[in-house]
Scaffold this motif. Structure first.
Motif, short mmCIF file in Angstrom:
data_model
loop_
_atom_site.label_atom_id
_atom_site.label_comp_id
_atom_site.label_asym_id
_atom_site.label_seq_id
_atom_site.Cartn_x
_atom_site.Cartn_y
_atom_site.Cartn_z
N ALA A 1 35.89 50.66 28.72
CA ALA A 1 35.40 50.65 30.02
C ALA A 1 34.45 49.75 30.10
O ALA A 1 34.25 48.80 31.26
CB ALA A 1 34.93 51.93 30.27
N VAL A 2 33.33 49.49 29.27
CA VAL A 2 32.36 48.34 29.15
C VAL A 2 32.96 47.00 29.29
O VAL A 2 32.54 46.22 30.06
CB VAL A 2 31.47 48.74 28.06
N SER A 3 34.05 46.84 28.10
CA SER A 3 34.66 45.53 28.32
C SER A 3 35.13 45.12 29.47
O SER A 3 35.14 44.04 30.07
CB SER A 3 35.75 45.64 27.01
N ASP B 1 42.63 51.33 31.15
CA ASP B 1 41.29 51.81 31.26
C ASP B 1 41.24 51.41 33.01
O ASP B 1 41.27 50.28 33.37
CB ASP B 1 40.45 51.19 30.61
N PRO B 2 41.09 52.73 33.90
CA PRO B 2 40.94 52.34 35.16
C PRO B 2 39.65 51.63 35.49
O PRO B 2 39.73 51.17 36.61
CB PRO B 2 40.47 53.84 35.72
N ALA B 3 38.86 51.23 34.49
CA ALA B 3 37.82 50.63 34.99
C ALA B 3 38.04 49.18 35.24
O ALA B 3 37.24 48.22 35.40
CB ALA B 3 36.54 50.43 33.99
N LEU B 4 39.31 48.79 34.61
CA LEU B 4 39.65 47.17 34.58
C LEU B 4 40.04 47.14 36.15
O LEU B 4 41.19 47.54 36.64
CB LEU B 4 40.67 47.08 33.51
N LEU C 1 42.28 41.81 37.66
CA LEU C 1 42.13 41.32 36.36
C LEU C 1 43.26 41.65 35.55
O LEU C 1 43.75 40.96 34.80
CB LEU C 1 40.71 41.46 35.95
N ALA C 2 43.72 42.99 35.93
CA ALA C 2 44.95 43.42 35.11
C ALA C 2 45.99 42.61 35.26
O ALA C 2 46.70 42.43 34.28
CB ALA C 2 45.04 44.89 35.35
N SER D 1 50.29 56.30 37.31
CA SER D 1 49.69 55.77 38.83
C SER D 1 49.04 54.63 38.29
O SER D 1 48.94 53.85 39.41
CB SER D 1 48.56 56.99 38.92
N ARG D 2 48.65 54.35 37.24
CA ARG D 2 47.70 52.98 37.03
C ARG D 2 48.93 51.99 36.89
O ARG D 2 48.77 50.55 37.58
CB ARG D 2 47.23 52.94 35.53
#
Length: 423
Positions: free
Chosen positions: A232-234, A264-267, A271-272, A294-295
């Motif tokens: 998530a941080v990355s 990771d939903p944070a991406l 960008l994905a 869902s992602r």
């Protein structure tokens, strides 16, 4: 009185806010800030403002507020001031909170000095300098120094030596030094440190600063730090970089790491998609098959229809149908029209009736009729039966209806041409 866009509820603000007169440590300050947030409820029946709400009110990053309430990191004076005002404290009361923060800072500094005093300096330390002591002992002394003095000394050392001392220091003290050192010295130290240590220190910085350090490292060093960070941080750090820098770092990462990042939903989805485009087709379809439905559906819905069609073709029909059912009907329809006709018909007939008819309803009449014609009589009948009646009539009119084949007649049954006698 309105403060930073927040108007405290008079019925709640009339009660006494928590006192900070007895606050002397970082942990006590964190506990008091937590009490202040609970005090700031709009009314007794409401929940306290969330950290996200307070971040919006103050302009302080969410991670910084979270650290302030953790009791592990001393927040800056500006953070405490903004937090107190955002919770609705009158101006006259905010001063007590910044003074409490200063007491906590003084107490922490005194504790560090006491720890340094308990360490016995090596003989001749005063004449040879700190560099003559073991790294752990030097780290204790640097930790007890004023941050500016310690940072200035570290800047004079070779990066690998400074990196060893920073690695041996407590994380909070090392982070304070790095924030005070020049940017070029910080970068050199981060490169010289073990990747896990550098990753931990980067997480104490703001996203913008951490991302700048990460993309300035040599690719191999940056990738080692990325691998040591939580995904998530990355994801958040990569999003802060120019797209080409982020993709250059990701390109050199192991396949398993990239798959975890994509899940990771944070991406951010944008960008994905760039990461998918930068990879080969086989890996892209493998990722869409492996990550959450869902992602994956969100990614498919955000792709151009032709690209989405190409990726869905590489998935098992059941998985492709599952993703199509989760995206808006008009997007699903456009994807179907961009898919190879045979694959499009296979998907259309495998989709739930409601999804298939909703998608067909968004298409121009001719395109919908073409798909229905290729679907075969039984599927066509099923889908038309669930289509709005007027639209169904128009589709039936548009779809060419094949005439039943005529059986050849026996020549004996044919009437003779005029003027020819019948035998």
């Amino acid at each position: 009185m309105e403060q930073d866009g927040y108007v405290p509820n008079p019925s709640v603000s009339a009660s006494r806010p928590p006192s900070v007169l007895s606050v002397n440590t970082v942990a006590e300050l964190a506990a008091a800030l937590g009490q202040l947030r609970r005090w700031a409820r709009p009314s007794p029946a409401d929940d306290p403002p969330t950290l996200r709400v307070l971040a919006d009110r103050t302009g302080v990053p969410l991670a910084t507020l979270s650290n302030a309430l953790s009791g592990r990191i001393l927040p800056g004076t500006r953070v405490v001031y903004a937090f107190a005002r955002a919770c609705g404290l009158p101006d006259d009361d905010v001063t007590a909170w910044t003074e409490a923060r200063q007491r906590a800072a003084d107490n922490r500094r005194a504790h560090r000095r006491a720890a340094a005093a308990s360490a016995v300096p090596a003989p001749g330390m005063a004449t040879v300098g700190l560099a003559a002591a073991p790294a752990a002992q030097t780290a204790i002394i640097l930790t007890a120094m004023p941050t500016a003095v310690a940072a200035s000394y570290l800047t004079t050392l070779p990066p690998d030596q400074a990196g060893r001392y920073l690695t041996a220091m407590p994380g909070e003290a090392a982070a304070d030094c790095l924030r005070t050192m020049p940017a070029h010295a910080v970068l050199d130290c981060l490169i010289a440190m073990p990747a896990t240590t550098a990753a931990g220190l980067l997480q104490t910085e703001s996203l913008v600063v951490a991302a700048d350090h990460l993309q300035s490292m040599p690719p191999s060093a940056g990738q080692a730090v990325l691998a040591a960070l939580p995904s998530a941080v990355s994801a958040r750090l990569l999003y802060e970089m120019p797209r080409q820098n982020a993709l250059a770092l990701v390109a050199g990462m192991p396949t398993d790491w990239k798959t975890t990042l994509m899940a990771d939903p944070a991406l951010p989805t944008a960008l994905a998609i760039e990461v998918l485009y930068s990879a080969n087709y086989t890996w892209a379809t493998t990722v869409l098959d492996a990550i959450g439905t869902s992602r994956a559906a969100k990614i498919i819905a955000s792709l151009p229809p032709d690209a989405a069609a190409g990726l869905l073709t590489g998935l098992a029909p059941a998985r492709a149908c599952d993703l199509l059912t989760r995206i808006p009907a008009d997007r699903a329809a456009r994807v179907l029209t961009e898919t190879d006709p045979r694959d499009a018909v296979s998907l259309l007939t495998a989709l739930p009736t409601a999804t298939a008819t909703a998608a067909l309803a968004t298409l121009p009449l001719n395109e919908a009729a073409t798909l229905l014609e290729a679907a075969g009589a039984s599927h066509r009948h099923r889908l038309l039966a669930h289509t709005e009646p007027r639209r169904a009539r128009a589709l039936r009119t548009t779809i060419p209806v094949p005439r039943p084949p005529q059986e050849p007649q026996d020549p004996a049954d044919q009437a003779p041409p005029a003027g020819v006698p019948h035998r």
